[in-house]
Design a protein around this motif. Structure first.
Motif, PDB file in Angstrom:
ATOM      1  N   GLY A  21       0.791  -1.321   0.050  1.00 32.75           N
ATOM      2  CA  GLY A  21      -0.040  -0.020   0.027  1.00 32.75           C
ATOM      3  C   GLY A  21       0.918   1.285  -0.094  1.00 32.75           C
ATOM      4  O   GLY A  21       0.572   2.155   0.463  1.00 32.75           O
ATOM      5  N   GLN A  22       1.799   1.243  -0.816  1.00 32.96           N
ATOM      6  CA  GLN A  22       2.880   2.363  -0.616  1.00 32.96           C
ATOM      7  C   GLN A  22       2.491   3.498  -1.545  1.00 32.96           C
ATOM      8  O   GLN A  22       2.788   3.408  -3.010  1.00 32.96           O
ATOM      9  N   ASN A  23       1.573   4.457  -1.103  1.00 29.70           N
ATOM     10  CA  ASN A  23       1.167   5.460  -1.710  1.00 29.70           C
ATOM     11  C   ASN A  23       1.571   6.702  -0.797  1.00 29.70           C
ATOM     12  O   ASN A  23       1.054   6.873   0.102  1.00 29.70           O
ATOM     13  N   VAL A  49       1.632   4.222  11.959  1.00 32.34           N
ATOM     14  CA  VAL A  49       1.709   3.098  11.311  1.00 32.34           C
ATOM     15  C   VAL A  49       2.081   3.312   9.826  1.00 32.34           C
ATOM     16  O   VAL A  49       1.463   4.073   9.168  1.00 32.34           O
ATOM     17  N   GLY A  50       3.241   2.640   9.399  1.00 31.85           N
ATOM     18  CA  GLY A  50       3.655   3.020   8.027  1.00 31.85           C
ATOM     19  C   GLY A  50       4.226   4.431   7.824  1.00 31.85           C
ATOM     20  O   GLY A  50       3.605   5.228   7.116  1.00 31.85           O
ATOM     21  N   PRO A  51       5.480   4.777   8.185  1.00 28.28           N
ATOM     22  CA  PRO A  51       5.979   6.011   8.174  1.00 28.28           C
ATOM     23  C   PRO A  51       6.518   6.263   6.823  1.00 28.28           C
ATOM     24  O   PRO A  51       6.765   7.428   6.304  1.00 28.28           O
ATOM     25  N   ILE A  70       5.889   2.711  13.068  1.00 27.60           N
ATOM     26  CA  ILE A  70       6.214   1.100  12.676  1.00 27.60           C
ATOM     27  C   ILE A  70       5.945   0.959  11.274  1.00 27.60           C
ATOM     28  O   ILE A  70       5.101   1.256  10.562  1.00 27.60           O
ATOM     29  N   GLU A  71       7.133   0.389  10.694  1.00 31.32           N
ATOM     30  CA  GLU A  71       7.212   0.185   9.141  1.00 31.32           C
ATOM     31  C   GLU A  71       7.647  -1.329   8.991  1.00 31.32           C
ATOM     32  O   GLU A  71       8.796  -1.665   9.695  1.00 31.32           O
ATOM     33  N   LYS A  72       6.911  -1.642   7.864  1.00 30.29           N
ATOM     34  CA  LYS A  72       7.158  -3.302   7.651  1.00 30.29           C
ATOM     35  C   LYS A  72       8.232  -3.263   6.523  1.00 30.29           C
ATOM     36  O   LYS A  72       8.916  -4.584   6.544  1.00 30.29           O
ATOM     37  N   SER A 109      -1.683   8.536  10.973  1.00 30.50           N
ATOM     38  CA  SER A 109      -1.258   7.619   9.994  1.00 30.50           C
ATOM     39  C   SER A 109      -2.001   8.044   8.654  1.00 30.50           C
ATOM     40  O   SER A 109      -3.063   8.177   8.843  1.00 30.50           O
ATOM     41  N   ASN A 110      -1.205   7.536   7.742  1.00 30.56           N
ATOM     42  CA  ASN A 110      -1.632   7.481   6.316  1.00 30.56           C
ATOM     43  C   ASN A 110      -1.566   6.053   6.265  1.00 30.56           C
ATOM     44  O   ASN A 110      -0.431   5.490   5.883  1.00 30.56           O
ATOM     45  N   LEU A 111      -2.602   5.293   6.315  1.00 29.37           N
ATOM     46  CA  LEU A 111      -2.734   3.837   6.637  1.00 29.37           C
ATOM     47  C   LEU A 111      -2.383   3.066   5.146  1.00 29.37           C
ATOM     48  O   LEU A 111      -2.866   3.406   4.079  1.00 29.37           O
TER      49      LEU A 111
HETATM   50  N1  SAM Z   1       3.326   7.545   5.755  1.00 34.36           N
HETATM   51  C1  SAM Z   1       3.782   7.665   4.465  1.00 34.36           C
HETATM   52  C2  SAM Z   1       3.188   8.940   3.698  1.00 34.36           C
HETATM   53  O1  SAM Z   1       2.144   9.425   4.090  1.00 34.36           O
HETATM   54  O2  SAM Z   1       3.512   9.139   2.829  1.00 34.36           O
HETATM   55  C3  SAM Z   1       3.638   6.305   3.637  1.00 34.36           C
HETATM   56  C4  SAM Z   1       2.071   5.893   3.993  1.00 34.36           C
HETATM   57  S1  SAM Z   1       2.014   4.486   2.799  1.00 34.36           S
HETATM   58  C5  SAM Z   1       0.228   4.708   2.420  1.00 34.36           C
HETATM   59  C6  SAM Z   1       1.817   3.186   3.740  1.00 34.36           C
HETATM   60  C7  SAM Z   1       2.831   2.543   4.635  1.00 34.36           C
HETATM   61  O3  SAM Z   1       2.706   1.753   5.487  1.00 34.36           O
HETATM   62  C8  SAM Z   1       4.185   2.179   3.605  1.00 34.36           C
HETATM   63  O4  SAM Z   1       5.423   2.952   3.924  1.00 34.36           O
HETATM   64  C9  SAM Z   1       4.153   0.642   3.897  1.00 34.36           C
HETATM   65  O5  SAM Z   1       5.544   0.269   3.435  1.00 34.36           O
HETATM   66  C10 SAM Z   1       3.772   0.601   5.349  1.00 34.36           C
HETATM   67  N2  SAM Z   1       3.035  -0.510   5.479  1.00 34.36           N
HETATM   68  C11 SAM Z   1       2.305  -1.548   4.767  1.00 34.36           C
HETATM   69  N3  SAM Z   1       2.063  -2.660   5.500  1.00 34.36           N
HETATM   70  C12 SAM Z   1       2.681  -2.393   6.825  1.00 34.36           C
HETATM   71  C13 SAM Z   1       2.475  -3.063   7.967  1.00 34.36           C
HETATM   72  N4  SAM Z   1       1.584  -4.293   8.017  1.00 34.36           N
HETATM   73  N5  SAM Z   1       2.929  -2.689   9.161  1.00 34.36           N
HETATM   74  C14 SAM Z   1       3.438  -1.495   8.921  1.00 34.36           C
HETATM   75  N6  SAM Z   1       3.703  -0.704   8.066  1.00 34.36           N
HETATM   76  C15 SAM Z   1       3.260  -1.230   6.844  1.00 34.36           C
END
Ligand code: SAM
Length: 272
Positions: A21-23, A49-51, A70-72, A109-111
């Motif tokens: 979900g990397q947007n 969640v997901g920096p 928290i970043e996966k 978070s931007n999830l």
């Molecule tokens: N926060 C950033 C932004 O707004 O530009 C990135 C948001 S992006 C929609 C989602 C982020 O969540 C990505 O960096 C992705 O690698 C990470 N991610 C995806 N699944 C995850 C999980 N299960 N646990 C933690 N991070 C996760």
């Protein structure tokens, strides 16, 4: 901020991983508004969640006392650690659905959209003051739908049982890189006080919402197998079910208290 993001993307030759979900957000105003909505001060500990590439994290670190992010994706974790020197941010590498959460009082978070539902239910098991979250628009609409609405679903009922949710802004797909296929929205979520939160039987809610346009009675009849009743059990109790509370109400009109009544009846009669 936009320049920083694109320079990181080109420096590390990054390809966004859609499975995660990397947007990435590329509009600074949205980040500012969400930080404002979180009403942060130096006493706050924020969970993110997901920096990703750290654009939101950077803003959070400037307004909160402490940020846990928290970043996966291990590649992104490496980049975050190499590129930023935040004194109050701890990056936790792992799956936000599995790692132990540190103590926190706010979430921003931007999830990653793939985990919207399980991560929301996980959040709601914790005590916190306020969460400001970006979801896919359709999901966000279901979160805030009122009983009787077209979008009222299992998610709406489960969220309503535990929290107040408000959709405060719609975000077009152009606010992200790469552009997602759907629009997004910002939700502000505030858990209800502990003594007002309702614990619902998830199997029962699932069984009912399998037939959301049916009456309660009809839905229970059609989904009896999901409640662990064999055909024989069901035949035996068929008559009893007629007395179930809210029998004639449509499932998509139920409020959490109604489901509690139904659960109480089924339990009293040994059907659950
Ligand atoms: N926060 C950033 C932004 O707004 O530009 C990135 C948001 S992006 C929609 C989602 C982020 O969540 C990505 O960096 C992705 O690698 C990470 N991610 C995806 N699944 C995850 C999980 N299960 N646990 C933690 N991070 C996760």
């Amino acid at each position: 901020m936009r320049e920083r993001l694109f320079s990181l993307i080109s420096k590390y030759n990054l390809k966004a991983n859609s499975d995660l979900g990397q947007n990435f957000l590329v509009v600074p105003d949205i980040i500012e508004r969400n930080v404002e909505r979180a009403e942060l001060n130096e006493n706050d500990t924020v969970l993110e969640v997901g920096p990703g590439l750290g654009v939101l994290t950077d803003a959070l670190s400037q307004h909160a006392g402490k940020v846990y992010a928290i970043e996966k994706d291990s590649r992104l974790v490496e980049i975050l650690r190499a590129e930023y020197d935040w004194p109050n941010v701890e990056i936790i590498e792992g799956d936000a659905l599995k790692v132990e959460f540190p103590a926190f009082n706010k979430i921003v978070s931007n999830l990653p959209y793939q985990i919207s539902s399980p991560i929301t239910f996980r959040f709601l098991r914790y005590d916190f003051e306020r969460a400001v979250l970006i979801y896919q628009l359709e999901f966000a609409r279901r979160m805030v739908a009122e009983p009787g609405d077209r979008n009222y679903s299992r998610l709406s009922l489960m969220v309503r049982a535990k929290a107040h949710a408000e959709l405060v802004e719609r975000i077009g797909r152009g606010a992200f890189w790469p552009k997602p296929k759907v629009d997004s929205a910002v939700i502000v979520l505030e858990p209800k006080p502990r003594d007002e939160r309702i614990e619902l039987n998830e199997d029962l809610v699932r069984a009912l919402f399998q037939h959301r346009r049916s009456t309660v009675l009809a839905a229970l009849k059609k989904s009896h197998h999901m409640l662990g009743m064999s055909k024989e059990d069901f035949k035996r109790v068929r008559g009893l079910l007629g007395a179930v509370p809210h029998a004639g109400k449509r499932v998509f009109q139920l409020v959490p208290e109604d489901v509690l009544d139904i659960e109480g009846f089924l339990k009293t009669n040994g059907l659950l």
